[in-house]
Motif scaffolding. Structure first.
Motif: not given
Length: 328
Positions: A12-17, A32-33, A39-43
């Motif tokens: 979900g946090a990728g460029y296209i996604a 639903h992503a 726990s990766h706050a920025s994503k």
């Protein structure tokens, strides 16, 4: 219009996604992503900051290297977009990114079948799996279309693991088409134009590497050009529209190439200088291959899809985005 339809997007946090999730939420879908780690706050923050995320976005953990995790995200969904792909090998139970990618495709497809709700599985493939190279390494076919598959018994200077991974995974996922679910594979060209991320994606950095004077990314651009004879390119908005078109078009299944233009790298350089005369491209970043392979993929357009962005707009928007992010 408000929709009650639930869809799943992996990676979900990728460029296209991330761009896809943004537009799905805007169109009223419940999403639903999956992320490798919640726990990766920025994503997490990137996705939770999207409009309508508070009411229609649910995040799940899902890792290609632990693909059984995806079942929870797929549960209850009607459509699944499998966008996640391993770029670097993480070891563990698999010997390579190819083995991990194929295993994940199998488990995700089986999870779709077991869900009893999924109607269609849409895979974000890549043109690195669609090379028109002849299997005897004697050159290229005259045209590039959906019948082209990258020969895996040839050696490649760059991206060999990625080429194997995307080719084998795409073939595997297409083998499930018609076996209880419909499968669409969208083999996308080099994607640029815009981003909701705070940095340039690898794809866009490669596309405008000549303007960035970045030797590493330019080597990647030339490697793709050598693989596909020319460089297939697409605007991120057209790529997202193609994914949603594939979902909403009930008659669509099988393999489709997604690119509005098919250019030599020297032509990309010319477009950069045309629209941004303030940018100087160094001589070492301009090489003409003299190749004349033709792009002959029409399958997507024959179904009624229309590209909204041509090469001029793709390059213009990509440089504008790079300037906005301070990369130029």
């Amino acid at each position: 219009m408000e929709k009650s339809v639930q869809v799943c997007v992996t990676g979900g946090a990728g460029y296209i996604a991330s761009f896809l999730i943004k537009h799905l939420l805007e169109r009223g879908y419940t999403v639903h992503a999956t992320l490798r780690s919640l726990s990766h706050a920025s994503k997490v923050g990137l996705l939770k900051g999207l409009d309508h995320a508070e009411t229609r976005l649910k995040l799940f953990e899902g890792d290609i290297y632990n693909p059984t995790e995806f079942a929870a995200a797929i549960h209850g969904c009607e459509f699944v977009f499998h966008v996640a792909t391993p770029l670097q090998h993480d070891g563990g139970q698999y010997k390579s990114t190819s083995e991990a990618a194929v295993a994940a495709v199998k488990i995700i497809a089986e999870s779709c079948l077991k869900s009893k709700t999924v109607k269609k599985l849409i895979y974000t493939a890549s043109v690195v799996a669609a090379s028109p190279s002849k299997s005897d390494a004697s050159g290229y076919e005259d045209t590039m279309d959906e019948s082209c598959w990258t020969p895996l018994d040839l050696s490649y200077e760059m991206f060999s693991d990625y080429i194997n991974s995307k080719t084998l995974a795409e073939k595997e996922i297409l083998s499930y088409n018609g076996l209880g679910i419909e499968v669409v594979s969208l083999a996308c060209g080099l994607v640029g134009g815009e981003t909701i991320q705070s940095f340039l994606s690898v794809s866009m950095s490669t596309l405008i590497s000549q303007a960035l004077s970045d030797g590493t990314f330019y080597k990647g651009l030339r490697a793709l050009e050598d693989l596909d004879s020319k460089v297939p390119i697409a605007h991120i908005q057209d790529v997202i529209d193609a994914h949603i078109f594939a979902m909403e078009n009930s008659d669509m299944n099988g393999r489709f190439l997604v690119a509005s233009d098919f250019l030599k790298s020297v032509e990309i350089a010319s477009l950069i200088m045309k629209h941004y005369p303030d940018i100087t491209i160094l001589p070492g970043f301009i090489e003409d291959t003299k190749r004349e392979t033709k792009w002959s993929s029409k399958k997507l357009e024959e179904l009624g899809f229309h590209y909204k962005f041509d090469a001029d707009k793709i390059i213009y928007d990509s440089i504008a985005c790079a300037k906005r992010l301070g990369a130029i």
